[in-house]
Design a protein around this motif. Structure first.
Motif, PDB file in Angstrom:
ATOM      1  N   ILE A 184      43.023  41.800  46.810  1.00 54.88           N
ATOM      2  CA  ILE A 184      42.221  40.573  47.141  1.00 54.88           C
ATOM      3  C   ILE A 184      42.250  39.779  45.719  1.00 54.88           C
ATOM      4  N   VAL A 185      42.197  40.106  44.606  1.00 51.11           N
ATOM      5  CA  VAL A 185      42.238  39.646  43.216  1.00 51.11           C
ATOM      6  C   VAL A 185      43.531  38.826  43.424  1.00 51.11           C
ATOM      7  N   PHE A 226      37.004  32.308  42.923  1.00 54.88           N
ATOM      8  CA  PHE A 226      37.203  33.623  43.844  1.00 54.88           C
ATOM      9  C   PHE A 226      37.696  34.732  43.153  1.00 54.88           C
ATOM     10  N   GLN A 227      38.804  34.351  42.343  1.00 53.84           N
ATOM     11  CA  GLN A 227      39.362  35.417  41.887  1.00 53.84           C
ATOM     12  C   GLN A 227      38.659  36.142  40.698  1.00 53.84           C
ATOM     13  N   ALA A 228      37.861  35.244  39.919  1.00 47.70           N
ATOM     14  CA  ALA A 228      37.067  35.792  39.106  1.00 47.70           C
ATOM     15  C   ALA A 228      35.907  36.426  39.433  1.00 47.70           C
ATOM     16  N   LYS A 229      35.504  36.133  40.791  1.00 46.70           N
ATOM     17  CA  LYS A 229      34.410  36.777  41.182  1.00 46.70           C
ATOM     18  C   LYS A 229      34.912  38.290  41.806  1.00 46.70           C
ATOM     19  N   LYS A 248      35.575  44.070  40.642  1.00 41.10           N
ATOM     20  CA  LYS A 248      36.253  45.370  40.726  1.00 41.10           C
ATOM     21  C   LYS A 248      36.119  45.897  39.354  1.00 41.10           C
ATOM     22  N   ALA A 249      35.624  45.033  38.366  1.00 39.55           N
ATOM     23  CA  ALA A 249      35.724  45.677  36.883  1.00 39.55           C
ATOM     24  C   ALA A 249      34.495  46.735  36.802  1.00 39.55           C
ATOM     25  N   TYR A 250      33.481  46.667  37.775  1.00 41.62           N
ATOM     26  CA  TYR A 250      32.575  47.802  37.763  1.00 41.62           C
ATOM     27  C   TYR A 250      32.915  48.825  38.675  1.00 41.62           C
ATOM     28  N   VAL A 251      33.844  49.893  38.032  1.00 46.53           N
ATOM     29  CA  VAL A 251      34.350  50.857  38.899  1.00 46.53           C
ATOM     30  C   VAL A 251      33.346  51.829  39.482  1.00 46.53           C
ATOM     31  N   LEU A 254      37.070  41.912  32.831  1.00 44.62           N
ATOM     32  CA  LEU A 254      35.932  41.074  32.130  1.00 44.62           C
ATOM     33  C   LEU A 254      36.614  40.070  31.401  1.00 44.62           C
ATOM     34  N   ALA A 255      37.719  40.342  30.577  1.00 48.54           N
ATOM     35  CA  ALA A 255      38.184  39.450  29.636  1.00 48.54           C
ATOM     36  C   ALA A 255      39.040  38.296  30.601  1.00 48.54           C
ATOM     37  N   GLU A 256      39.589  39.068  31.674  1.00 42.62           N
ATOM     38  CA  GLU A 256      40.180  37.920  32.487  1.00 42.62           C
ATOM     39  C   GLU A 256      39.162  37.093  33.360  1.00 42.62           C
ATOM     40  N   VAL A 257      38.076  37.764  33.571  1.00 44.26           N
ATOM     41  CA  VAL A 257      36.756  36.816  34.117  1.00 44.26           C
ATOM     42  C   VAL A 257      36.680  35.730  33.256  1.00 44.26           C
ATOM     43  N   VAL A 258      36.477  36.030  32.088  1.00 50.09           N
ATOM     44  CA  VAL A 258      36.093  35.117  30.960  1.00 50.09           C
ATOM     45  C   VAL A 258      37.164  33.907  31.018  1.00 50.09           C
ATOM     46  N   SER A 259      38.547  34.180  31.242  1.00 52.18           N
ATOM     47  CA  SER A 259      39.464  33.190  30.928  1.00 52.18           C
ATOM     48  C   SER A 259      39.513  32.345  32.119  1.00 52.18           C
TER      49      SER A 259
END
Lengths: 565, 967
Positions: free
Chosen positions: A177-178, A206-209, A214-217, A232-237
């Motif tokens: 999905i990402v 939506f990619q960030a969402k 996904k980050a919370y495994v 998480l870093a990718e979410v920030v960027s």
């Protein structure tokens, strides 16, 4: 003999060839988008049923337990089971319907993608739109069912039957999905002429969402075992890209997010476009909320059906400390909110309650129990983000639409707001940790609180008698835990009743503790229908895979039921 | 009814339905499809309708009047004055795609449309072809049986006029006994007290003065609201509105028919005019039909070349209330009696308010339908030419047209009743459909060596069908008046829809009949049908049949004086059913702009989307796949074996028939329920499933006269029939198997009737806490609640505790009656019934349960609901919350479907011939007739009329007075 049968051409339908002409590809794209708006009060695409009822933010409402009993079962959990077809008065398995309709939406996008292939059309932007829409439905399937089949666009029916729901791991289907949103973000323009289309930034949001989820495994029993720092870093960027683009901003007044005349504002990152008087059978209004109008009739409008009733717990969460203007983290739920209590103004933008003017109109005053369908059972509060006034041009009351007594408007439905982008960034920063990040997150949260503080004009002008008090977090968070607490509280208030809360709780891994330890014990004393409600950890984080689909899958690869069901 | 006075009719006259020769038909000649046969020569199972038996009944839909008359013919009707009846010949298939109706052949034109669209007083004969050997000549459309109808023609005699008029009154009374306002308030109080909740919070309608003691509650006073709405406009109706009384009426039927017939040596003809005007017992319902018929035949060259035609035109008008009647009847119990019919100022209809469920005021619904009449015109006719170039050879060419047009302009008036409000709306729809049939046959009859009789028939047939139609809906009428409410007057936007369809059938057929010395009979049929509805890989199908008969009584060795005739018959044949969507074999895409989206069962599947954010106006839209191709699709096939015996005893005074049949229908046309991931339009129409129908039919009659001293001669005819059929689903493909209920694993509908239900078994009520504790773990269990059986005995009541129960099919269907004639008087009586089977009594949601719809009204049975003191009750304890899930599908809702009805009783009188001839009248008869006078049902059932156990149009009691005059 037999060769001379004069076979008529099929009438009033088209064959596949006509549809796959290149000229028609955008029509297939439109058809894919259309499914976003083809939602319904039993399967709304703003998740008041699955997102709010399951989170303790709202009661089902309506005419008792068996009035759309699916909603009741979502509120108490114990009745959720793989086959829901026998729920009285529903007599259909709405859980199965939801699954079927979302895969129908996936197949529309897939049909269009196949048609593009067939026509050798090289239009990456169109492909990106289709993959964006498809990924939204996959995202929804994912947060509801966790283990889902993923269907390639060109799969033949025999191949589709061999695709199981565990072919990918939980993390693999998240990655799929990402990646889909990433493809969309990389191939969509920054701005689209049509306001309803996806663009680069809506795809990034939506990619960030998806990445944040996904980050919370999670392990097999849905318990969060670790948090992926790289993601998480990718979410920030990604969120930073949206913020720095300058295309989006918070509305000056929080109210404008939920008013017809401000729809598609700068704060709307992606909204479902609604319409009326549009030549369709019942109008393509917000059927998601058809039941959510007050039971009282006002100026020939409303009159049904009193669903989606905010809980006392939810209302109490808006109470603030008289001095600091910050949430009453520990004592908020000890007493029922009274109008003299200091309160975050976002309450009055979100919930209408007895004697208060509704939606900024001094002439429309909430009638308390008269406005409710079953005040004794569910209380009389009304969720108003999805409502408009009887004077709104968006009302579907003189269309071709024989939909009364349902309350319908053509007000768009925001499904991803800019404030969510800010909160996603804040959440990622906090989970990464470190003083700089916590400080940056505090700034983001404070942006929302300041905006909330400045969003009282419309309310006070209409004569709402509330004691507004909301302030920024003036001091640095002492630690990650305090920051996390603030962030999670802020999401509940800022995005209240917009269908996010339950999925947030599951993402954070706190659904069981929140519901069983905090929400149910107190709210059960207030609302008798909750007697016996119980959230089972490791089970109720996700809905059951519908039994009918498991049965049908036995002709190919049999689906695996979610644990506990 | 004049056959007795005429010389014997020729077979040809009978075939043509010459006036006066209709009665003689069953004695001699049967129209079997493309040709005729002597009854003695029949080897298939064919029943002939005794038209004389039903001519006194109002002629709305002849099939309604045939209920119980023909064994093997199951007819289900309701009281709708314009309804079609549901006809099943010898059981049914799966019917997933909705077609189990027989094929009708009317003067050689095949149709699937209902019989209520034709004036049955023009019918000369009706034959029901029940077994495959009789029906297979109609090939791919004959699988559900065939009904062959021939209309009347004139005799080569003087001109003759007939006038018939009858007038009926119908009435009906319900005794669901909805509660009055006071009773309902008390029930709600009791339910709240039972739940341990505060009665004063139970409903905004009532306040209670009570002792507040849940262990020994005492109700002192009920306080009703002063008004139902905030503005105080509406005063509650106390003790309450009698909604049944408001919607049920005594209704009238008028049936008028005039015909003229006659001819010369060369030609003869028949013309008629019929007028049928019926109201139903639900107010506002109406059905009106005007019909014309002109049939003629002319011999251009005597006995060599003839031409002729049959033509009928009917015009019928039906009110919307006919369709809404089920809903109206249901609203009469759902709507609370506290709601007044009209508001105090008389301006508006009363309607629901807070605490009253959001259902329409049924009187408002009826009134709103005023003038909402749909119109249907049907023109049906054929022209034929017949050439007999040599002796025994008949060449016949027949061209038929069946054209129907439906037009309906409907005004939805503004609804403003209580908190219900709908804007006005106008819709108009116009549809036409036509079938053309061209058939050509050659028939050669010969006899050689005096004992060998041979008939050979061969023919071709081409059928084409077309249909088109459109629908428009618009709003914004400035004046709400039907005479003004045309589309031109609508200022709002519009919704338009339209569609079309076409299919064709191309056929070849042949039949051989052989008779040796009236002792041995053999017959063979073959039909080859090509249908555009089927896939490229299966365009043509063959439908063979064979049958044989042995007339034992014509054997020289047969010497049993008691037995006059004895014939043994055996047949085998294959028939087909092609009733599916024309486009079933292809992939289809539609623009599908939008679909309705109001209810949970219908959600928008459209492709339109406001991508530009304009909010109004025409939206961009796309395409959607609606179906997946199946190039292998073919007709469903039925194979039927039939064994029969025809006999008569004592010179024919006792007569009877016994048939045993075994029908297996395979490749049943059904639609798959695809896996969701296959996406939209993945469903395919497939050949899947096998259903067997096995059974037997028996008729017996005694037709004789007795001489009684001092009274004279009394002619009598006593008759009875009995029919039994078992339905069983024996095979279903995997992707269809679980769509009929079951647990998705080992319990499926296989082995059960297609009409079986899947659900829980209600095993009485819990009487005590001890019983609850002993029972398996059942959520919501408590004393007074329904106990569900723990079928799998795992100690928990859950969805695994379901089974197939309540096969709806009756064990037996039967009819019996007597006809008497004495001097100028005639008397007849006919009873009909079914034995066994079950019905779902949906009324129980209102009559027995409060918790399933707490804001509706209830029947008075809830007054005697279970309490610890009244523990004998089978009505669950009152409760406002269905925590026990009692609305689930269970045996609680089902009851015995058996009934016996006195369908008809008639007394007729014919004045002396002499007297009437003096008046210039050839015959006259007056009669008084009553239908549905008595109904007997088994003890313990709640439904008053098992035929209409739910919210449908009730079957009324009818009293008819009629007169027939011939000049």
């Amino acid at each position: 003999c037999g060769a001379d049968l004069d076979e008529p051409e099929p009438k009033a339908v088209l064959g596949p060839d006509a549809v796959t002409e290149e000229d028609n590809i955008d029509r297939l794209v439109i058809a894919a988008y259309a499914f976003l708006g083809n939602d319904h009060y039993s399967i709304p695409h703003s998740f008041w049923l699955t997102g709010n009822l399951r989170a303790g933010d709202a009661h089902k409402g309506g005419d008792g337990i068996d009035d759309v009993q699916w909603g009741h079962e979502l509120s108490v959990f114990t009745g959720l089971k793989p086959d829901l077809s026998q729920l009285p008065r529903d007599f259909i398995d709405i859980n199965n319907n939801q699954w079927v309709r979302w895969y129908a939406a996936v197949s529309r996008a897939n049909a269009a993608l196949s048609a593009m292939q067939a026509a050798n059309a090289d239009e990456p932007a169109k492909e990106a739109e289709l993959r964006f829409v498809r990924a939204i439905f996959y995202f929804w399937l994912k947060i509801h069912y966790k283990h889902i089949p993923v269907i390639p666009a060109d799969a033949l029916p025999a191949e589709v039957a061999q695709i199981g729901n565990r072919d990918m791991t939980d993390q693999e289907s998240w990655q799929f999905i990402v990646d889909e949103f990433a493809f969309a973000a990389n191939n969509l323009p920054e701005v689209q002429d049509d306001v309803g289309r996806a663009n680069k930034y809506s795809a990034q949001a939506f990619q960030a969402k998806a990445l944040l989820f996904k980050a919370y495994v999670q392990d097999e029993n849905h318990q969060v075992t670790s948090i992926n720092q790289n993601e998480l870093a990718e979410v920030v960027s990604l969120t930073e890209s949206i913020i720095s683009s300058g295309e989006y901003a918070l509305n000056d007044d929080y109210a404008n997010n939920f008013l017809y005349e401000h729809e598609n504002s700068n704060e709307s990152v992606f909204s479902i476009q609604r319409s009326q008087q549009d030549g369709s059978q019942d109008g393509k209004g917000a059927f998601a909320f058809a039941l959510n109008g007050p039971q009282a009739e006002i100026d020939g409008f409303y009159g049904c059906c009193g669903f989606h009733v905010p809980t006392d717990n939810f209302v109490n969460a808006f109470k603030t400390d008289a001095t600091t203007g910050l949430p009453l983290f520990d004592s908020y739920n000890d007493t029922i909110y009274v109008y003299a209590d200091p309160v975050d103004p976002r309450l009055d933008h979100t919930v209408a309650m007895e004697d208060k003017p509704v939606k900024y109109d001094a002439n429309v005053v909430h009638g308390g129990a008269d406005w409710a369908r079953k005040a004794d059972q569910y209380g009389s509060h009304t969720s108003i983000k999805e409502l408009e006034l009887p004077s709104c041009n968006c009302l579907m009351k003189n269309g071709n639409n024989d939909v009364k007594p349902f309350t319908l408007t053509s007000m768009n439905t925001p499904i991803l707001r800019y404030s969510d982008v800010l909160l996603m960034q804040a959440e990622a920063l906090i989970e990464i940790g470190g003083n700089d990040n916590l400080e940056k997150a505090r700034g983001l949260i404070n942006q929302l609180r300041t905006r909330a503080k400045n969003s009282t004009d419309k309310l006070t002008t209409a004569g709402v008698q509330s004691n507004y008090k909301v302030e920024e977090y003036s001091q640095a968070f002492v630690d990650q835990d305090e920051a996390r607490k603030a962030l999670r509280w802020e999401r509940r208030l800022e995005l209240g009743l917009e269908g996010h809360r339950f999925f947030d709780l599951v993402r954070w891994g706190v659904a069981a503790s929140w519901l069983n330890d905090s929400y149910f014990p107190k709210e059960m004393e207030r609302k008798a229908y909750l007697a016996g409600a119980q959230f089972t950890a490791g089970k109720h984080e996700y809905l059951p895979i519908p039994l009918e689909q498991i049965i049908l899958s036995r002709n190919g690869k049999e689906y695996v039921q979610n644990p506990g069901y | 009814a004049e056959a007795n006075e005429q010389e014997e009719c020729t077979p040809e006259q009978i075939e043509l339905g010459v006036e006066g020769c209709d009665i003689a038909i069953e004695e001699t000649i049967i129209v079997t499809g493309y040709s005729t046969q002597r009854k003695e020569d029949l080897t298939g199972a064919i029943s002939v309708v005794e038209l004389g038996d039903i001519e006194d009944l109002p002629a709305g839909n002849i099939m309604k009047n045939l209920q119980g008359k023909i064994p093997g013919l199951s007819i289900r009707t309701d009281g709708n004055p314009g309804s079609t009846a549901s006809i099943r010949i010898r059981g049914q298939g799966i019917g997933r795609l909705g077609n189990n109706d027989p094929l009708y052949i009317i003067d050689g034109i095949p149709t699937k449309l209902g019989m209520h669209e034709l004036n049955s007083r023009d019918f000369a004969s009706i034959q029901v072809l029940k077994d495959a050997s009789a029906a297979s000549i109609y090939g791919a459309r004959s699988g559900n049986g065939v009904i062959v109808i021939t209309t009347k023609n004139g005799a080569s005699q003087d001109i003759k006029f007939d006038v018939a008029y009858s007038q009926s009154t119908q009435d009906f009374s319900y005794d669901l006994n909805p509660l009055n306002t006071e009773q309902r308030a008390q029930v709600i109080w009791q339910a709240a007290v039972n739940d341990g909740s505060d009665p004063n919070a139970a409903s905004p309608l009532y306040q209670y003065d009570w002792n507040g003691d849940y262990s020994s509650p005492q109700l002192n006073k009920i306080i009703l609201p002063n008004s139902l709405d905030q503005e105080g406009n509406t005063t509650p109706a106390v003790p309450g509105t009698d909604w049944f009384g408001e919607v049920i009426q005594t209704s009238k039927i008028r049936d008028f028919h005039v015909s003229a017939s006659g001819g010369s040596d060369r030609g003869h003809g028949y013309i008629s005019l019929g007028y049928f005007d019926a109201e139903g017992v639900v107010k506002g319902s109406k059905f009106e039909r005007i019909s014309f018929r002109a049939n003629s035949r002319y011999e251009i060259i005597d006995d060599v070349f003839a031409v002729g035609e049959n033509l009928t035109v009917t015009h019928q008008v039906e009110n919307q209330n006919n369709r809404d009647a089920g809903n109206i009847v249901s609203l009469a119990i759902e709507q609370q009696s506290i709601v007044p019919v009209y508001n105090d100022d008389g301006s508006d209809f009363g309607g629901p308010r807070s605490g009253i469920n959001d259902r329409r005021n049924p009187v408002s619904l009826i009134e709103g339908n005023k003038g909402n009449d749909s119109r249907y015109n049907r023109l049906m006719g054929n022209v034929f030419a017949e050439l007999k170039p040599i002796d025994g050879l008949t060449l016949r060419s027949n061209f038929g047209l069946d054209y129907g047009q439906f037009y309906y302009r409907r005004l939805f008036p503004t609804v403003s009743e209580g908190n219900l409000y709908n804007e006005e709306r106008i819709t108009t729809q116009d549809n036409w459909e036509q079938t053309t049939v061209w058939s050509n046959t050659a028939e050669y009859k010969t006899t050689f060596d005096k004992k060998h009789n041979l008939t050979v028939l061969a023919g071709t047939e081409a059928i084409e069908f077309e249909r088109e139609g459109f629908f428009v809906s618009s709003t914004g009428l400035l004046v709400e008046d039907r005479d003004y409410a045309f589309l031109d007057a609508a200022t709002g936007g519009g919704v338009v829809a339209g569609g079309g369809d076409e299919w064709s059938l191309n056929s070849y057929f042949a039949k051989v009949d052989y008779n040796y010395d009236d002792k041995y009979l053999l017959s063979g049929t073959i039909r080859r049908d090509g249908s555009s509805r089927f896939g490229d890989n299966n365009q043509y199908g063959n439908f063979p049949a064979f049958s044989g008969g042995w007339v034992v009584s014509n054997e020289d060795f047969f010497d049993v004086p008691l037995v006059s005739t004895l014939k043994l018959r055996a047949s085998w044949g294959r028939t087909g059913n092609q009733e599916i969507d024309t486009r079933a074999t292809t992939f289809t895409y539609q623009t599908l702009y939008s679909t309705p989206s109001v209810f949970t069962t219908e959600q928008d599947n459209g492709t339109a989307y406001d991508i530009g954010g304009n909010d109004q106006g025409v939206l961009p839209s796309g395409f959607v796949r609606t179906q997946t191709a199946n190039p292998d699709l073919k007709w469903e096939t039925s194979e039927m074996v039939n064994f029969g015996v025809d006999f008569s005893l004592y010179y024919g005074t006792i007569y009877g028939t016994l048939d045993i049949f075994d029908k297996e229908t395979s490749d049943i046309l059904t639609v798959t329920s695809p896996l969701a991931t296959l996406g939209e339009g993945a469903q395919q129409i497939v050949n899947g499933g096998t259903v067997t129908n096995k059974g037997w039919e028996f008729t017996l009659g005694y037709d004789d006269y007795v001489e009684i001293d001092g009274i004279g001669e009394i002619k009598f005819d006593v008759f009875a029939n009995l029919f039994s059929s078992d339905n069983e689903v024996t095979y279903l493909p995997e992707n269809v198997k679980n769509t009929f209920g079951g647990n998705g694993d080992d319990i499926t509908i296989l082995g059960h009737s297609v009409n079986a239900n899947y659900g829980y078994v209600a095993d009485g009520l819990f009487q005590s806490d001890a019983e609850v504790n002993e029972h398996a773990d059942q959520t919501g269990a408590a004393p007074g609640r329904i106990r569900y059986a723990d079928l799998n005995q795992d100690g928990v009541i859950d969805d695994k505790d379901q089974m197939f129960f309540a096969e709806m099919d009756p064990d037996y269907e039967y009819g019996f009656g007597i006809n008497l004639e004495y001097e100028n008087w005639d008397f007849s009586m006919f009873w009909q019934g079914i034995e066994g089977g079950q019905i779902r009594n949906g009324w129980r949601n209102f009559t027995d349960l409060v918790s399933v719809g707490t804001t509706s009204n209830f029947g008075d049975r809830v007054l005697s609901a279970w309490t610890p003191e009244n523990s004998n009750s089978d009505i669950p304890a009152l409760s406002l919350q269905d925590t026990n899930g009692e609305g689930r599908n269970s045996t609680f809702y089902y009851e015995d479907a058996s009934y016996l009805k006195l369908r008809n009783i008639t007394l007729g009188y014919k004045p002396d011939d002499k007297t009437v001839r003096d008046w210039g009248i050839s015959n006259i008869r007056v009669y008084l007739s009553a239908s549905n006078l008595l109904t007997f049902t088994p003890d313990g059932t709640i439904s008053q009329d098992p035929e209409t156990p739910d919210a449908t149009f009730p079957v009324p009691r009818t009293i008819t007075f009629g007169i027939d005059v011939g000049f």
